[in-house]
Design a protein around this motif. Structure first.
Motif, short mmCIF file in Angstrom:
data_model
loop_
_atom_site.label_atom_id
_atom_site.label_comp_id
_atom_site.label_asym_id
_atom_site.label_seq_id
_atom_site.Cartn_x
_atom_site.Cartn_y
_atom_site.Cartn_z
N MET A 121 50.09 78.91 72.22
CA MET A 121 49.89 79.25 70.85
C MET A 121 48.71 80.42 71.20
N ARG A 122 47.74 79.98 71.95
CA ARG A 122 46.70 80.90 72.15
C ARG A 122 47.01 82.32 72.59
N ASP A 123 48.13 82.27 73.20
CA ASP A 123 48.38 83.63 73.76
C ASP A 123 49.48 84.35 72.78
N VAL A 124 49.62 83.87 71.70
CA VAL A 124 50.29 84.85 70.72
C VAL A 124 49.51 85.79 69.91
N PRO A 125 49.76 87.14 70.02
CA PRO A 125 49.15 88.02 69.32
C PRO A 125 48.56 87.77 67.77
N GLU A 126 47.42 88.18 67.39
CA GLU A 126 47.20 87.77 65.93
C GLU A 126 48.14 88.48 65.00
N GLY A 127 48.33 87.54 64.00
CA GLY A 127 49.33 87.84 62.99
C GLY A 127 50.68 87.95 63.33
N GLN A 128 50.96 87.29 64.62
CA GLN A 128 52.44 86.97 64.95
C GLN A 128 52.99 85.57 65.20
N PRO A 150 31.26 80.97 72.94
CA PRO A 150 31.32 80.98 71.61
C PRO A 150 32.43 81.83 71.01
N GLU A 151 33.11 82.88 71.60
CA GLU A 151 34.12 83.77 71.29
C GLU A 151 35.48 82.76 71.36
N ARG A 152 35.55 82.18 72.20
CA ARG A 152 36.66 80.92 72.28
C ARG A 152 36.39 80.17 71.05
N ARG A 153 35.48 79.36 70.89
CA ARG A 153 35.28 78.50 69.92
C ARG A 153 35.80 79.31 68.38
N THR A 154 35.44 80.32 68.32
CA THR A 154 35.67 81.37 66.95
C THR A 154 37.02 81.48 66.90
N GLU A 155 37.68 81.94 68.34
CA GLU A 155 39.33 81.92 68.19
C GLU A 155 40.03 80.74 68.07
N ASP A 156 39.54 79.74 68.37
CA ASP A 156 40.51 78.23 68.03
C ASP A 156 40.09 77.72 66.82
N LEU A 157 38.88 77.87 66.37
CA LEU A 157 38.78 77.49 64.77
C LEU A 157 39.71 78.80 63.90
N THR A 158 39.62 79.78 64.46
CA THR A 158 40.46 80.89 63.62
C THR A 158 42.15 80.46 63.58
N LEU A 159 42.33 80.27 64.75
CA LEU A 159 43.75 79.75 64.99
C LEU A 159 44.23 78.74 64.24
N ALA A 160 43.24 77.56 64.27
CA ALA A 160 43.33 76.51 63.46
C ALA A 160 43.66 76.69 61.95
N ALA A 161 42.82 77.60 61.35
CA ALA A 161 42.89 77.91 59.93
C ALA A 161 44.57 78.68 59.71
N GLU A 162 44.60 79.60 60.76
CA GLU A 162 45.90 80.51 60.67
C GLU A 162 47.02 79.29 60.49
#
Length: 191
Positions: free
Chosen positions: A1-8, A45-57
């Motif tokens: 899932m991490r490789d899925v572009p944002e919004g897709q 820190p960027e990876r943590r932000t990405e994971d938390l943001t992905l969790a919310a999405e």
């Protein structure tokens, strides 16, 4: 899932699960992202932000697609927002939904009953339990057969959301949200 572009993410899930992803799959996604963003894991820190943001999405998408009940989504959104509060310095770049105000405001919108209705249903449930005959309870040592799908009442959903609101309530800045939380938590003991 991490490789899925944002919004897709919605398209990715739809292709992968044309008939819809199960609640168990969604919960495993939420849990995996929660663990990966844990303060006990070393990461940039960027990876943590990405994971938390992905969790919310993922939570928002699961609720929108009907993969999990709105109350479960609210519980998990509050749980992820509470996790984000554990970092000092704070995690930068998180979406509004992961702030205490954002997560609590969204969770409050997912409550399926009014306070008055929740109290009334709680009283009805209490009376049913007090007046229940032997047939109400599962037989000891016997087999339990469920008739149809298990249904969750609106009251159970209210209770689930209320159980998670305290995780962020002391960090709320919006007075309206704070008042709404206080009103709900005030009746929690009566449910």
């Amino acid at each position: 899932m991490r490789d899925v572009p944002e919004g897709q993410l919605a398209d990715w899930v739809s292709r992968r699960f044309p008939d819809g992803a199960s609640p168990q799959w969604w919960l495993s996604v939420f849990e995996s992202l929660e663990v990966s963003a844990s303060p006990f894991r070393e990461m940039i820190p960027e990876r943590r932000t990405e994971d938390l943001t992905l969790a919310a999405e993922a939570v928002l998408l699961a609720v929108r697609l009907g993969g999990v009940r709105a109350a479960i989504g609210a519980y998990w959104m509050l749980r992820i927002a509470a996790l984000a509060l554990r970092f000092d310095p704070p995690v930068a770049g998180l979406p509004q939904i992961l702030t205490p105000d954002g997560s609590a405001g969204w969770a409050l919108q997912q409550i399926p009953l009014t306070r008055e209705r929740a109290i009334a249903e709680s009283e009805t449930r209490r009376v049913e339990h007090l007046n229940a005959g032997e047939g109400f309870y599962a037989p000891v040592g016997g087999e339990v057969t469920l008739a149809g799908d298990v249904a969750f009442s609106g009251l159970q959903d209210v209770e689930l959301i209320l159980s998670a609101l305290p995780w962020v309530s002391s960090h709320i800045k919006d007075k309206e949200i704070e008042g709404e939380i206080r009103s709900w938590l005030k009746i929690q003991g009566d449910l």
